[in-house]
Design a protein around this motif. Sequence first.
Motif, PDB file in Angstrom:
ATOM      1  N   VAL A 137       0.912  -1.162   0.071  1.00 38.28           N
ATOM      2  CA  VAL A 137       0.064  -0.050  -0.065  1.00 38.28           C
ATOM      3  C   VAL A 137       1.044   1.339  -0.019  1.00 38.28           C
ATOM      4  O   VAL A 137       0.461   2.101  -0.676  1.00 38.28           O
ATOM      5  CB  VAL A 137      -0.996   0.090   1.261  1.00 38.28           C
ATOM      6  CG1 VAL A 137      -1.428   1.213   1.311  1.00 38.28           C
ATOM      7  CG2 VAL A 137      -1.964  -1.059   1.067  1.00 38.28           C
ATOM      8  N   MET A 138       1.903   1.340   1.002  1.00 36.43           N
ATOM      9  CA  MET A 138       2.841   2.413   0.976  1.00 36.43           C
ATOM     10  C   MET A 138       3.700   2.489  -0.640  1.00 36.43           C
ATOM     11  O   MET A 138       3.650   3.815  -1.038  1.00 36.43           O
ATOM     12  CB  MET A 138       3.844   2.127   2.100  1.00 36.43           C
ATOM     13  CG  MET A 138       3.135   2.219   3.320  1.00 36.43           C
ATOM     14  SD  MET A 138       2.014   3.606   3.912  1.00 36.43           S
ATOM     15  CE  MET A 138       3.238   5.030   3.565  1.00 36.43           C
ATOM     16  N   GLN A 139       3.815   1.418  -1.183  1.00 33.15           N
ATOM     17  CA  GLN A 139       4.450   1.526  -2.547  1.00 33.15           C
ATOM     18  C   GLN A 139       3.371   2.065  -3.433  1.00 33.15           C
ATOM     19  O   GLN A 139       3.781   3.158  -4.427  1.00 33.15           O
ATOM     20  CB  GLN A 139       4.826   0.097  -2.900  1.00 33.15           C
ATOM     21  CG  GLN A 139       5.835   0.153  -4.036  1.00 33.15           C
ATOM     22  CD  GLN A 139       7.109   0.820  -3.899  1.00 33.15           C
ATOM     23  OE1 GLN A 139       7.530   0.934  -2.691  1.00 33.15           O
ATOM     24  NE2 GLN A 139       7.543   1.773  -4.898  1.00 33.15           N
ATOM     25  N   LEU A 140       2.243   1.621  -3.445  1.00 28.43           N
ATOM     26  CA  LEU A 140       1.049   2.297  -4.349  1.00 28.43           C
ATOM     27  C   LEU A 140       1.110   3.697  -4.110  1.00 28.43           C
ATOM     28  O   LEU A 140       0.883   4.513  -4.890  1.00 28.43           O
ATOM     29  CB  LEU A 140      -0.112   1.712  -4.043  1.00 28.43           C
ATOM     30  CG  LEU A 140      -1.277   2.160  -4.665  1.00 28.43           C
ATOM     31  CD1 LEU A 140      -1.487   1.884  -6.133  1.00 28.43           C
ATOM     32  CD2 LEU A 140      -2.724   1.452  -4.032  1.00 28.43           C
ATOM     33  N   LEU A 141       0.864   4.226  -2.932  1.00 27.18           N
ATOM     34  CA  LEU A 141       0.720   5.462  -2.412  1.00 27.18           C
ATOM     35  C   LEU A 141       2.163   6.389  -3.025  1.00 27.18           C
ATOM     36  O   LEU A 141       1.945   7.622  -3.723  1.00 27.18           O
ATOM     37  CB  LEU A 141       0.567   5.961  -1.004  1.00 27.18           C
ATOM     38  CG  LEU A 141      -0.753   5.427  -0.483  1.00 27.18           C
ATOM     39  CD1 LEU A 141      -0.805   5.480   1.007  1.00 27.18           C
ATOM     40  CD2 LEU A 141      -1.771   6.060  -1.010  1.00 27.18           C
ATOM     41  N   CYS A 142       3.116   5.900  -2.817  1.00 32.91           N
ATOM     42  CA  CYS A 142       4.372   6.574  -3.457  1.00 32.91           C
ATOM     43  C   CYS A 142       4.427   6.722  -5.106  1.00 32.91           C
ATOM     44  O   CYS A 142       4.695   7.470  -5.512  1.00 32.91           O
ATOM     45  CB  CYS A 142       5.682   5.769  -3.107  1.00 32.91           C
ATOM     46  SG  CYS A 142       6.036   5.901  -1.356  1.00 32.91           S
ATOM     47  N   SER A 143       3.812   5.508  -5.671  1.00 33.55           N
ATOM     48  CA  SER A 143       3.664   5.525  -6.997  1.00 33.55           C
ATOM     49  C   SER A 143       3.077   6.713  -7.806  1.00 33.55           C
ATOM     50  O   SER A 143       3.177   7.299  -8.613  1.00 33.55           O
ATOM     51  CB  SER A 143       3.191   4.243  -7.783  1.00 33.55           C
ATOM     52  OG  SER A 143       4.241   3.155  -7.497  1.00 33.55           O
ATOM     53  N   ILE A 144       1.671   6.681  -7.110  1.00 27.75           N
ATOM     54  CA  ILE A 144       0.788   7.619  -7.376  1.00 27.75           C
ATOM     55  C   ILE A 144       1.367   9.060  -7.096  1.00 27.75           C
ATOM     56  O   ILE A 144       0.981   9.971  -8.052  1.00 27.75           O
ATOM     57  CB  ILE A 144      -0.535   7.425  -6.584  1.00 27.75           C
ATOM     58  CG1 ILE A 144      -1.364   6.309  -7.308  1.00 27.75           C
ATOM     59  CG2 ILE A 144      -1.458   8.778  -6.939  1.00 27.75           C
ATOM     60  CD1 ILE A 144      -2.593   5.712  -6.409  1.00 27.75           C
ATOM     61  N   SER A 145       1.846   9.364  -5.830  1.00 28.49           N
ATOM     62  CA  SER A 145       2.253  10.559  -5.770  1.00 28.49           C
ATOM     63  C   SER A 145       3.702  11.090  -6.600  1.00 28.49           C
ATOM     64  O   SER A 145       3.957  12.244  -6.801  1.00 28.49           O
ATOM     65  CB  SER A 145       2.490  10.985  -4.224  1.00 28.49           C
ATOM     66  OG  SER A 145       3.533   9.893  -3.737  1.00 28.49           O
ATOM     67  N   GLU A 146       4.414   9.999  -6.957  1.00 29.52           N
ATOM     68  CA  GLU A 146       5.612  10.291  -7.736  1.00 29.52           C
ATOM     69  C   GLU A 146       5.140  10.565  -9.245  1.00 29.52           C
ATOM     70  O   GLU A 146       5.586  11.364  -9.876  1.00 29.52           O
ATOM     71  CB  GLU A 146       6.594   9.030  -7.747  1.00 29.52           C
ATOM     72  CG  GLU A 146       7.737   9.132  -8.472  1.00 29.52           C
ATOM     73  CD  GLU A 146       8.492   8.115  -8.382  1.00 29.52           C
ATOM     74  OE1 GLU A 146       9.360   7.818  -9.377  1.00 29.52           O
ATOM     75  OE2 GLU A 146       8.595   7.394  -7.307  1.00 29.52           O
ATOM     76  N   GLU A 147       4.040  10.125  -9.449  1.00 27.12           N
ATOM     77  CA  GLU A 147       3.499  10.140 -10.865  1.00 27.12           C
ATOM     78  C   GLU A 147       3.071  11.658 -11.127  1.00 27.12           C
ATOM     79  O   GLU A 147       3.174  12.395 -11.996  1.00 27.12           O
ATOM     80  CB  GLU A 147       2.437   9.347 -11.257  1.00 27.12           C
ATOM     81  CG  GLU A 147       1.859   9.396 -12.720  1.00 27.12           C
ATOM     82  CD  GLU A 147       0.774   8.565 -13.087  1.00 27.12           C
ATOM     83  OE1 GLU A 147      -0.288   8.855 -13.337  1.00 27.12           O
ATOM     84  OE2 GLU A 147       1.064   7.410 -13.362  1.00 27.12           O
TER      85      GLU A 147
END
Length: 141
Positions: A8-18
């Motif tokens: 989940v943290m990786q998902l949030l990081c991917s979205i905010s990084e995009e």
Amino acid sequence: MPIVVQDVMQLLCSISEERKMQAAVKHSGKGALVTGAVAFVGGLVGGPPGLAVGGAVGGLLGAWMTSGQFKPVPQILMELPASEQQRLFAEVEAIVRGLDWADAVQLTALVLGSEALQQQLLALVVNYVSKELRAEIRYED
């Protein structure tokens, strides 16, 4: 499939990084302290005119010291204590509960394929960072 906190943290990081999200925690207390200290010294040295000049210089110095301290949101999310990550995890779990996925990569692909899910998770991140961390969000151009 059970959801893992790190996924989940990786998902949030991917979205905010995009979205190239950055955040700066406001240090208004530090800026006010600097402004007051410089105004005080100016008042001691130059009387009322020194107080005015010290206040102006201190205000500029305080503003300069507290500006430009932005960090990437993914970095901020990964540095959160485990208890805060768990809290975010619970909120994300409620949003992605109905999805069928096997790992973080597949979960990320599913979310990135859905504008509605992205918006829900972005709103969650923005709300958390701005309210809980009292940070200002900006999007890098």
